[in-house]
Design a protein around this motif. Structure first.
Motif, mmCIF file in Angstrom:
data_model
loop_
_atom_site.group_PDB
_atom_site.id
_atom_site.type_symbol
_atom_site.label_atom_id
_atom_site.label_comp_id
_atom_site.label_asym_id
_atom_site.label_seq_id
_atom_site.Cartn_x
_atom_site.Cartn_y
_atom_site.Cartn_z
ATOM 1 N N ASP A 1 -2.799 -6.716 -14.861
ATOM 2 C CA ASP A 1 -1.874 -7.769 -15.256
ATOM 3 C C ASP A 1 -0.839 -7.339 -16.289
ATOM 4 O OD1 ASP A 1 -2.952 -9.488 -13.464
ATOM 5 O OD2 ASP A 1 -3.877 -10.851 -14.920
ATOM 6 N N VAL A 2 -0.949 -6.106 -16.758
ATOM 7 C CA VAL A 2 0.121 -5.554 -17.600
ATOM 8 C C VAL A 2 1.471 -5.677 -16.890
ATOM 9 C CG1 VAL A 2 1.039 -3.401 -18.565
ATOM 10 C CG2 VAL A 2 -1.361 -3.998 -18.902
ATOM 11 N N VAL A 3 1.466 -5.569 -15.564
ATOM 12 C CA VAL A 3 2.733 -5.611 -14.824
ATOM 13 C C VAL A 3 3.384 -6.982 -14.888
ATOM 14 C CG1 VAL A 3 1.877 -3.836 -13.258
ATOM 15 C CG2 VAL A 3 1.753 -6.235 -12.556
ATOM 16 N N TYR A 4 2.647 -8.018 -15.265
ATOM 17 C CA TYR A 4 3.214 -9.363 -15.349
ATOM 18 C C TYR A 4 3.533 -9.785 -16.776
ATOM 19 C CZ TYR A 4 1.373 -9.683 -10.585
ATOM 20 O OH TYR A 4 1.092 -9.460 -9.260
ATOM 21 N N THR A 5 3.393 -8.887 -17.730
ATOM 22 C CA THR A 5 3.692 -9.228 -19.115
ATOM 23 C C THR A 5 5.194 -9.212 -19.331
ATOM 24 O OG1 THR A 5 3.552 -6.935 -19.838
ATOM 25 C CG2 THR A 5 1.518 -8.234 -19.885
ATOM 26 N N LEU A 6 5.615 -9.525 -20.541
ATOM 27 C CA LEU A 6 7.036 -9.608 -20.850
ATOM 28 C C LEU A 6 7.766 -8.325 -20.512
ATOM 29 C CD1 LEU A 6 9.334 -11.277 -22.060
ATOM 30 C CD2 LEU A 6 8.758 -10.324 -24.290
ATOM 31 N N ASN A 7 7.104 -7.188 -20.689
ATOM 32 C CA ASN A 7 7.745 -5.911 -20.407
ATOM 33 C C ASN A 7 7.321 -5.334 -19.069
ATOM 34 O OD1 ASN A 7 9.162 -5.755 -22.887
ATOM 35 N ND2 ASN A 7 7.251 -5.239 -23.903
ATOM 36 N N GLY A 8 6.679 -6.149 -18.234
ATOM 37 C CA GLY A 8 6.202 -5.646 -16.960
ATOM 38 C C GLY A 8 7.154 -5.943 -15.818
ATOM 39 N N VAL A 9 6.661 -5.741 -14.603
ATOM 40 C CA VAL A 9 7.469 -5.898 -13.405
ATOM 41 C C VAL A 9 8.075 -7.282 -13.326
ATOM 42 C CG1 VAL A 9 7.320 -6.113 -10.907
ATOM 43 C CG2 VAL A 9 6.297 -4.156 -12.036
ATOM 44 N N PHE A 10 7.233 -8.285 -13.523
ATOM 45 C CA PHE A 10 7.693 -9.654 -13.315
ATOM 46 C C PHE A 10 8.779 -10.020 -14.308
ATOM 47 C CE2 PHE A 10 7.134 -14.299 -13.726
ATOM 48 C CZ PHE A 10 7.348 -14.643 -12.413
ATOM 49 N N LYS A 11 8.541 -9.766 -15.579
ATOM 50 C CA LYS A 11 9.511 -10.128 -16.597
ATOM 51 C C LYS A 11 10.593 -9.080 -16.781
ATOM 52 C CE LYS A 11 7.640 -14.071 -17.620
ATOM 53 N NZ LYS A 11 8.296 -15.331 -17.246
ATOM 54 N N ALA A 12 10.477 -7.946 -16.096
ATOM 55 C CA ALA A 12 11.529 -6.937 -16.217
ATOM 56 C C ALA A 12 12.830 -7.414 -15.606
ATOM 57 C CB ALA A 12 11.099 -5.632 -15.564
ATOM 58 N N SER A 13 12.813 -8.563 -14.923
ATOM 59 C CA SER A 13 14.064 -9.121 -14.417
ATOM 60 C C SER A 13 15.036 -9.393 -15.546
ATOM 61 C CB SER A 13 13.801 -10.413 -13.646
ATOM 62 O OG SER A 13 13.185 -11.368 -14.476
ATOM 63 N N ILE A 14 14.522 -9.543 -16.772
ATOM 64 C CA ILE A 14 15.400 -9.685 -17.927
ATOM 65 C C ILE A 14 16.357 -8.504 -17.996
ATOM 66 C CG2 ILE A 14 15.464 -9.688 -20.468
ATOM 67 C CD1 ILE A 14 12.746 -11.066 -20.413
ATOM 68 N N LEU A 15 15.878 -7.334 -17.628
ATOM 69 C CA LEU A 15 16.670 -6.119 -17.780
ATOM 70 C C LEU A 15 17.490 -5.780 -16.552
ATOM 71 C CD1 LEU A 15 13.999 -3.944 -19.565
ATOM 72 C CD2 LEU A 15 16.037 -4.932 -20.585
ATOM 73 N N GLY A 16 17.246 -6.447 -15.440
ATOM 74 C CA GLY A 16 18.131 -6.122 -14.340
ATOM 75 C C GLY A 16 17.621 -6.334 -12.940
ATOM 76 N N THR A 17 16.356 -6.634 -12.706
ATOM 77 C CA THR A 17 15.869 -6.727 -11.345
ATOM 78 C C THR A 17 16.115 -8.094 -10.738
ATOM 79 O OG1 THR A 17 13.637 -7.367 -12.042
ATOM 80 C CG2 THR A 17 14.096 -5.033 -11.806
ATOM 81 N N SER A 18 16.743 -9.005 -11.459
ATOM 82 C CA SER A 18 17.158 -10.274 -10.876
ATOM 83 C C SER A 18 18.305 -10.815 -11.696
ATOM 84 C CB SER A 18 15.988 -11.263 -10.819
ATOM 85 O OG SER A 18 15.626 -11.715 -12.102
ATOM 86 N N ALA A 19 18.437 -12.131 -11.730
ATOM 87 C CA ALA A 19 19.664 -12.725 -12.238
ATOM 88 C C ALA A 19 19.970 -12.383 -13.685
ATOM 89 C CB ALA A 19 19.590 -14.237 -12.073
ATOM 90 N N PHE A 20 18.977 -12.318 -14.564
ATOM 91 C CA PHE A 20 19.297 -12.065 -15.952
ATOM 92 C C PHE A 20 19.864 -10.659 -16.146
ATOM 93 C CE2 PHE A 20 16.384 -15.692 -16.673
ATOM 94 C CZ PHE A 20 17.274 -16.491 -17.372
#
Length: 589
Positions: free
Chosen positions: A36-55
């Motif tokens: 579940d590290v991948v779903y943390t703020l710095n993981g895959v799910f929240k990495a959209s902040i940095l570029g993998t989705s709208a943000f």
């Protein structure tokens, strides 16, 4: 090929330092916590902040011709200058390094999950196996979009293994992602996780505690997206066959999404895909961020300083006139070129001195323009006025030292949420990682290339033209007409309108930057002069019916974009790429 440094350090670290490998991989809760590290703020799910989705659009759209940043920041340097190690703090350390880590975590889980002794059910283990395949594929896909073809890593690499793994070709990389997503779906289906929440009308609809995790529909959708990328001119290896595969896969994903109750949001609730709701029924997989105020760090990246009262800081997204021209008239007249605008003007459908009336309704949902209604301000005042010989800026382009004000004449609305110093609200924010609207666009593009505008893919009940018109029918025909028939006569005639439709429908969702590259259109679009229009207040007249004079002007030179082919991908840090033989000859780019 570069994988990740310090293998013996963080890649093998367990959730708690006092746990052994045996403690973790024999206990279901421990192995789930490890993954579940991948779903943390710095993981895959929240990495959209940095570029993998709208943000990520804050960086990506400001790095191409679609938008301009208020402040000239690092992403603007990438627009006009050479790419170098200054990419590190943002994409390199925010996506490349951790995503290789999450690939390793996924492979660890897949290799050792059989050791779990206390799972509540076989379905829990199947679900986790599906998530691991999904995350592994998703990470490889994102790494490919930014940095180009990679090795496809499907095992845990130890310190004694060779790290200099050959890269796959571009097409093979995307097909490997698609195959992994198929495997993820296989396990999601066996686990009963094709959709995690209830369908409309069922208990748990849009409110499942595990809704942040991907599901079977998302796996099929991302497989289909990967095959669209494989078919695109930059990556195509098999001609028409690649487009056929992409069309069929996207249609299959559409059918599955419909079967499980997903649907397009109606026009009056379209914005709930992004702001104001936790989840929408159009989102096949989405990243929810909670309630965000104007002072929140994430929102301050999206919102310009003039709304947040941060004169020397916040930048945000300012759509260029080039982007604004992509929004057609409500009759479907294109406005992309001077010739297009002249033709629309001759029909009485467009007036350069009254440009914001009778436009595609998505224009009003995406763009803050002079005179637009906005909360707390009555209307947006984005103009200059000459008073006693002095040119003075209006409320939203003040002459008071704000660095983050627009130089294009526009601000982004789609993810704004309406909050400002005059409207201190904190709406819910959600970024769709993939939504049903994109699937229709993916299918339409592939079907047009494979079968032409009017022939459905095998098993489909809509052609490319019908699909685009279905997506546009979210709005009443009086607000947005179907694609004009003059553009439906051939693949070549429809292709530019499909591209334009993507830019409009998916504006600020993190797609345009990658689309112009996979289409190999970036050399043209990023060599075009980027334009802004800040209207000038003048007396109302027949020539200037709104009391404003609109004049197209190039943006300053440090806000223009320049293209060279190295910009198809981001660079690796020089400290890393000289270490590997795979870089000696440049690899199979």
């Amino acid at each position: 090929m570069w994988v990740a440094s310090s293998c013996s350090d963080y890649l093998d670290r367990m959730p708690q330092s006092d746990l052994t490998e045996n403690d973790v991989f024999t206990n279901y809760q421990n192995v789930r916590s490890y993954f579940d590290v991948v779903y943390t703020l710095n993981g895959v799910f929240k990495a959209s902040i940095l570029g993998t989705s709208a943000f990520g659009s804050l960086h990506l759209d400001n790095m191409c011709d679609f938008a301009d940043g208020g402040r000239v920041m690092w992403n603007m340097y990438h627009k006009w200058g050479p790419l170098g190690d200054n990419v590190g703090p943002h994409f390199y350390n925010g996506i490349l390094v951790p995503f290789f880590k999450y690939i390793r975590i996924s492979n660890m889980v897949l290799e050792k999950l059989h050791r779990v002794q206390d799972a509540r059910s076989e379905e829990d283990l199947l679900d986790l196996r599906g998530q691991a395949h999904f995350v592994r594929a998703f990470c490889h896909f994102e790494l490919f979009r930014y940095w180009g073809p990679m090795p496809y890593i499907t095992k845990v690499i130890s310190g004694d293994d060779t790290w200099d793994i050959p890269r796959l070709t571009k097409n093979a990389t995307m097909r490997s992602v698609a195959a992994d997503m198929d495997t993820a779906f296989f396990y999601f289906e066996k686990a009963g996780k094709i959709r995690r929440d209830g369908r409309p009308g069922e208990a748990g609809h849009l409110n499942h505690p595990d809704q942040e995790r991907p599901n079977g529909v998302a796996a099929k959708a991302l497989k289909a997206r990967a095959l669209l990328y494989a078919a695109s001119p930059l990556n195509n290896a098999n001609g028409k066959k690649d487009w056929e595969d992409a069309a069929i896969a996207n249609w299959e994903a559409i059918v599955l999404a419909r079967q499980y109750g997903y649907d397009l949001m109606p026009a009056d609730r379209f914005s709930e895909n992004f702001v104001g709701a936790k989840y929408s029924n159009e989102q096949l997989w989405a990243s929810h961020y909670g309630a965000i105020s104007r002072t929140h760090g994430l929102n301050k990246q999206l919102t310009n300083a003039v709304f947040t009262n941060s004169p020397t800081n916040d930048s945000g997204l300012c759509p260029t006139q080039n982007a604004v021209d992509m929004f057609e008239t409500k009759w479907g007249d294109p406005l992309n070129t001077e010739e297009d605008r002249a033709a629309a003007t001759a029909l009485g459908h467009y007036n350069e001195q009254d440009p914001f009336v009778n436009r595609d309704p998505r224009f009003y949902l995406n763009i803050i323009y002079n005179g637009a209604p906005i909360p707390g301000y009555d209307t947006a005042r984005i103009y200059t006025e000459t008073i006693n010989g002095v040119v003075t800026g209006s409320e939203l382009i003040p002459n008071t030292g704000y660095q983050g004000i627009t130089r294009t004449g526009y601000y982004m609305r789609k993810y704004w949420g309406g909050q400002s110093i005059k409207n201190p609200t904190s709406p819910l924010y959600t970024s769709p990682m993939i939504r049903l609207g994109e699937l229709y666009l993916n299918y339409a593009e592939a079907a047009n290339e494979a079968y032409g505008p009017s022939v459905p893919a095998p098993g489909a009940d809509m052609s490319a033209v019908q699909t685009i018109n279905f997506l546009r029918s979210r709005w009443p025909e009086s607000e947005l007409a179907p694609v004009q028939t003059r553009f439906t006569t051939s693949t070549e005639a429809l292709r530019p309108r499909i591209k334009n439709e993507r830019a409009v429908e998916l504006a600020f969702e993190g797609h345009y930057y990658f689309d112009i590259r996979r289409w190999m259109d970036a050399p043209r679009t990023m060599s075009a002069v980027q334009i802004g229009i800040i209207p000038e207040k003048v007396p109302v007249s027949s020539e200037y019916p709104t009391g404003f004079k609109f004049t197209r002007r190039p943006l300053p030179d440090d806000r223009q974009s320049r293209w060279f082919d190295a910009k198809y991908y981001l660079p690796f840090m020089s400290s890393d790429y000289f270490k590997f033989k795979a870089f000696e000859a440049g690899g199979p780019w």
